[in-house]
Scaffold this motif. Structure first.
Motif, short mmCIF file in Angstrom:
data_model
loop_
_atom_site.label_atom_id
_atom_site.label_comp_id
_atom_site.label_asym_id
_atom_site.label_seq_id
_atom_site.Cartn_x
_atom_site.Cartn_y
_atom_site.Cartn_z
N TYR A 40 0.84 -1.20 0.00
CA TYR A 40 0.00 0.00 0.00
C TYR A 40 0.88 1.25 0.00
O TYR A 40 1.73 1.42 0.87
N VAL A 41 0.65 2.10 -0.99
CA VAL A 41 1.50 3.28 -1.18
C VAL A 41 0.63 4.54 -1.14
O VAL A 41 -0.39 4.62 -1.83
N LYS A 43 0.06 8.34 -2.05
CA LYS A 43 0.48 9.35 -3.03
C LYS A 43 -0.35 10.59 -2.81
O LYS A 43 -1.56 10.52 -2.60
N THR A 56 -2.79 3.48 -2.92
CA THR A 56 -2.96 2.49 -3.97
C THR A 56 -2.40 1.15 -3.52
O THR A 56 -1.44 1.09 -2.75
N HIS A 57 -3.01 0.08 -4.00
CA HIS A 57 -2.52 -1.27 -3.77
C HIS A 57 -1.65 -1.60 -4.97
O HIS A 57 -2.14 -1.85 -6.07
N SER A 58 -0.33 -1.57 -4.80
CA SER A 58 0.58 -1.65 -5.93
C SER A 58 0.57 -2.99 -6.67
O SER A 58 0.70 -2.99 -7.89
N ALA A 61 -2.61 -2.61 -8.67
CA ALA A 61 -2.71 -1.28 -9.29
C ALA A 61 -4.11 -0.69 -9.17
O ALA A 61 -4.66 -0.13 -10.11
#
Length: 135
Positions: A40-41, A43, A56-58, A61
């Protein structure tokens, strides 16, 4: 003569009803790389009018959760939609939404021009205060 050989191979395969299928398996990442990927990122995006933050769940995506000062419910409660106080409110709201979705920790992705100061700091600190762990 060589041309006849290439033409005859598909004919032979079609005569016996043989089908050739090329199956390309998906790329497999080595386990040493996947253990360091953060799923989880966080931004953040700041415009002259609004503050936006999304997690976002990388691997898939997809956007796990998002908050923005453009939302109608928030605009009425804020004096200004672009200052540090608005960024702190967005971080707090995003933290609550993440806790509802059982996401306990996020990684922060900062652009080259973003420093841990001002609005960025307000969003991250309010996420921490709401109970989200920053990795």
């Amino acid at each position: 003569m060589i041309y006849d050989l290439f033409v005859s191979v598909p004919m032979i395969l079609s005569a016996f009803n043989l089908q050739i299928q090329m199956v390309i398996p998906p790329p497999v990442r080595p386990p040493r790389v996947t253990q360091f990927l953060k799923p989880y990122v966080l931004k953040m995006h700041f415009t002259n009018k609004y503050v936006n933050a999304q997690v976002t769940h990388s691997p898939s995506a997809t956007v796990a959760s998002a908050a923005s000062s453009q939302e109608k419910a928030l605009r009425s409660t804020m004096e200004n939609t672009r200052d540090v106080a608005a960024a702190a409110k967005i971080g707090k709201l995003l933290g609550e939404r993440l806790l509802l979705k059982d996401i306990p920790a996020v990684t922060v992705f900062l652009n080259r021009n973003q420093k841990y100061h001002g609005k960025v700091k307000a969003v991250i600190d309010s996420l921490r205060e709401s109970g989200i762990k920053i990795i």
